[in-house]
Design a protein around this motif. Sequence first.
Motif, PDB file in Angstrom:
ATOM      1  N   HIS A 112       0.871  -1.364  -0.090  1.00 15.56           N
ATOM      2  CA  HIS A 112      -0.054  -0.122  -0.096  1.00 15.56           C
ATOM      3  C   HIS A 112       0.685   1.247  -0.160  1.00 15.56           C
ATOM      4  CE1 HIS A 112       1.080  -0.494   4.017  1.00 15.56           C
ATOM      5  NE2 HIS A 112       0.588   0.478   4.411  1.00 15.56           N
TER       6      HIS A 112
ATOM      7  N   ARG B  25      -2.004   1.750   6.089  1.00 13.66           N
ATOM      8  CA  ARG B  25      -2.620   1.044   5.538  1.00 13.66           C
ATOM      9  C   ARG B  25      -4.138   0.566   5.991  1.00 13.66           C
ATOM     10  NH1 ARG B  25       0.308  -4.399   5.284  1.00 13.66           N
ATOM     11  NH2 ARG B  25      -0.075  -4.361   7.534  1.00 13.66           N
ATOM     12  N   ILE B  28      -6.595   3.723   4.706  1.00 15.51           N
ATOM     13  CA  ILE B  28      -6.894   3.928   3.428  1.00 15.51           C
ATOM     14  C   ILE B  28      -8.296   3.965   3.207  1.00 15.51           C
ATOM     15  CG2 ILE B  28      -6.764   2.786   1.102  1.00 15.51           C
ATOM     16  CD1 ILE B  28      -3.985   1.761   1.757  1.00 15.51           C
TER      17      ILE B  28
END
Lengths: 324, 267
Positions: A112, B25, B28
């Motif tokens: 990510h 992460r 998001i």
Amino acid sequence: MTIIKVENLNKTFKVKQKEKGLKGSIKSIIKPKLNEIKAVKDINFSVDEGEMIAFIGPNGAGKSTTIKMLTGILYPDSGSIEVLGINPTKQRKKLSYEIGTVFGQKEQLWMHLTVYDNLKFFGAIYDISERETEERIKELSKLFDLQEFINTPVRNLSLGQRIRCEIVAALIHRPKVLFLDEPTIGLDPVVKENIRKLIKRMNNEYHTTVFLTSHDVSDIEKLCKRVIIINNGQIVLDDSMTNLKYHYLDKKVIEVKLKKKVDFNSVDGIKVLKSKENNLKIEIDTKKTDLTTVLRLIDPENIIDINISNTPLEEIISQIYRKE
Amino acid sequence: MLTVVKDIKNQLKVTCISIKYALMREMINKASFLMNIIFMILNNSCFIIQWIVIYSLKSEIGGYSFKQILLLWGISASTYGFAHFFFKKSFSLSDTITNGKLDSFLVQPKNVLISAITSEVEVSAIGDMIYGYILLFLSDINIFKFVLFTLFTICGGIVITDFAVIFASLSFWIGKSDTVADTANDLITNFSTYPDGIFKGLSKILLYTIIPVGITTYIPVKMLTEFKISLTAIVIVMSIILTLLTFGIFYKGLKKYSSSNLMISKI
């Protein structure tokens, strides 16, 4: 200068054996049967500084096990390993500052995060100052052409771009040895060629020793001057690429287009690989018959077109795997 | 000595970055991130309603008043939240070991165990931590209690993590040990939500030794109501001893690590 030294290295895995079906499962709980699999048997080799070496073998030959022992992931049962004079078993941390690893099948990057953030993270892992990390990112992204996608999250990159980033992440701390375990797996031919060029450039620029395992013969042929072949946990060949080609080059392949058909089936030393009308593909065993004899048999007047080639390296390696 | 201090500093820096990246992460998807936290707080609140009903019938259970029950649940939730947020992967470490997912941590010059267990965070655990502090505020709060509560949250969280890592490390010797580890982790969670006065004899001994709920929850609750310096020292010393033991067991097992050739990606 010797960079990697391996002596009498052994590694055995215990694998549970189970008879088929539910009955087998119950039996294996009551009386488990373990099979000892000798993954690496008493191997010895050494690698010099700046060398690019191919460490190849069929699946299950012991390549990955060896590479994992060299990098400190696995503990050997016996034998000694020295990488840059460091014992990977006892000084794993110290060694990891000096080596880089790329496992084609295992991603080390955070998917990510952008490439830049990932490289910054790797800089921190290797205790490199922020300024120094910035400089190295700049230098490596130029060498590996990462500028275009340096601010893109890794998950949005193509496989080829991702592998390039994996290699750069493994180089951020300027390792002296780079272990590449199937770095071109799953890549298309153009990207493969690109990666090979970059590895070569890196070897020239930084004089990094490269220890490569790959099933792709072109990787080996185009990158490495020396090859070690391992099969069933034992080293079956340790030689230069040139010697490998010439020692095993006792076969030639002739593809010929003829005016009139010629029958070679009964000639000793000649094997017909393909025959379609007047087109022939034959393999000559030069130990039994020489090329002149074959050409005389064909008759130069009868030839429309001819192509004589060596046995492909892939075939030579397969023969060694099959112990032919 | 200087190198050791530098090593610890660098390890802490990398651990903080790793946790930060793992949190990034999860962030998001903003909606799912917030919902996870809010729903965990609501989910935990359901349990305290049961205790409100019980305490409307009785003024004391197992030697605990309602305020002590609030503290018990508060400290249980915050220790659980601390362990699952910062060290999420210690609760699936057995899978990491048996499927050869330690490789990428082993080739890095950092502590393998710390790197492996801090590579992911559990968002809902933030809800557990917030809930723990809400209950502390509802019980009886002052600065001193707040500091002490935080200290016990950290110590208890580390002990829970140690316990999970020790059971997961069995995988090095016996193969898959996820069920054993899960059961052990559930034992701690379940026992930590009942007052220790209801346990007698052997079960009480077990809760202060093998299943360390005494260290993570019971002693902290006692401490927050009747302060005794010796009890705080016990919690801190026990946390350190258990952590050293955990590292010892994990690194002993690591020699038996057999890796794997699975295709793995770090997501």
